[in-house]
Design an enzyme around this catalytic site. Structure first.
Site, mmCIF file in Angstrom:
data_model
loop_
_atom_site.group_PDB
_atom_site.id
_atom_site.type_symbol
_atom_site.label_atom_id
_atom_site.label_comp_id
_atom_site.label_asym_id
_atom_site.label_seq_id
_atom_site.Cartn_x
_atom_site.Cartn_y
_atom_site.Cartn_z
ATOM 1 N N ASP A 227 -1.764 7.262 4.274
ATOM 2 C CA ASP A 227 -1.213 7.362 5.633
ATOM 3 C C ASP A 227 -2.147 7.010 6.784
ATOM 4 O OD1 ASP A 227 0.966 8.646 4.478
ATOM 5 O OD2 ASP A 227 0.452 10.588 4.537
ATOM 6 N N GLU A 228 -3.116 6.111 6.473
ATOM 7 C CA GLU A 228 -4.042 5.817 7.474
ATOM 8 C C GLU A 228 -3.794 4.413 7.682
ATOM 9 O OE1 GLU A 228 -8.105 7.078 6.739
ATOM 10 O OE2 GLU A 228 -7.311 9.194 6.564
#
Length: 283
Positions: A227-228
């Site tokens: 999620d980055e």
């Protein structure tokens, strides 16, 4: 005279004369520029350009690319896309189907210029929905012991179906580093984004319990850092004390669907250029 639409995307170290060289070449080829956007980033020292143009049918796409390659230098990262060719999507989903349903409708109704070539799920819940749209559905269960084999099956579908973009439409499995590497720049994920952040199961119920006043969603490219990845699109909605956890979940589902569809549209219309760990998204 008939023309064909193409889109040029380009990034390179910023310097004078880039637009002059590009527009000059297009003029020599008899192209008509329909839309052009550019951005120079002072922080990274890079220049980004997207040009939508039409090309006389007397000139082939191969000739266009050959002429551009002769003009470009090694520092230029460029691509030329056929604007009329629809991107082929593979959608991956688990048990939450709101994003899948939204994408299916947008594509089938002509609102999203893409083609959904296949749907993959680790559950069988949406086989019927896929069949109603006439789209192949692949039920590929996954466990810790079968993860490598299951991901290999997914990549085989990607290759066989000539997939341009993999869309993780609430696919609740963490992709391996090898899978992320294989799909670099062509896989988009959607997840909720809260202030503060809540992870794990039932995040909207956690947010309700804490009295959150703003909920939102983030769409980003998939990387091995969970999620980055580079952010493509985000949005928020205000909520209040009078809303139940179920109402909060519904608002969140709507925001997630909208943000993901915007991100997919930007990608298939070739509006996104990577700028290190960020993106340039031309509107």
């Amino acid at each position: 005279m008939q023309h064909n639409d193409y889109i040029l995307t380009l990034s390179c170290p910023d310097r004078t004369g880039i637009v002059y060289r590009v527009s000059g070449l297009l003029f020599e080829l008899g192209c008509n520029i329909l839309d052009s956007q550019q951005f120079g980033d002072d922080e990274t020292g890079r220049f980004f350009l997207r040009v939508h143009f039409d090309l006389p049918t007397a000139i082939s796409a191969d000739s266009l690319r050959e002429r551009f390659a002769a003009m470009a230098d090694a520092a230029m990262d460029w691509q030329i896309h056929d604007a009329k060719k629809k991107s082929r999507l593979l959608i991956m989903v688990s048990k939450q189907g709101h994003c899948l349903n939204d994408l299916l409708f947008r594509v089938s109704s002509g609102q999203l210029p893409a083609e959904i070539a296949a749907i993959v799920s680790n559950h069988n819940d949406y086989a019927g929905l896929a069949a109603s749209y006439g789209i192949p559905f692949h039920h590929l269960p996954v466990t810790p012991d079968t993860k490598t084999q299951q991901e290999r099956q997914v990549l085989e579908i990607v290759d066989r179906e000539n997939i341009d973009l993999v869309v993780l439409a609430r696919y609740m499995q963490i992709l391996s580093a090898e899978m992320c590497q294989a799909l670099t720049g062509r896989a988009i994920n959607i997840h909720h984004s809260f202030l503060p952040s809540f992870k794990g199961a039932r995040p909207y119920h956690q947010a309700h319990a804490r009295g959150v006043k703003i909920i939102g969603a983030t769409a980003h490219y998939v990387t091995s850092d969970l999620d980055e990845g580079p952010i493509i699109e985000q949005d928020i909605e205000r909520v209040d004390h009078g809303m139940t956890a179920q109402a909060l979940t519904q608002v969140g589902s709507d925001v997630e669907s909208l943000v993901l569809s915007r991100a997919v549209r930007s990608h298939v219309e070739h509006r996104i250029l990577l700028n290190r760990n960020k993106t340039v998204v031309f509107r």
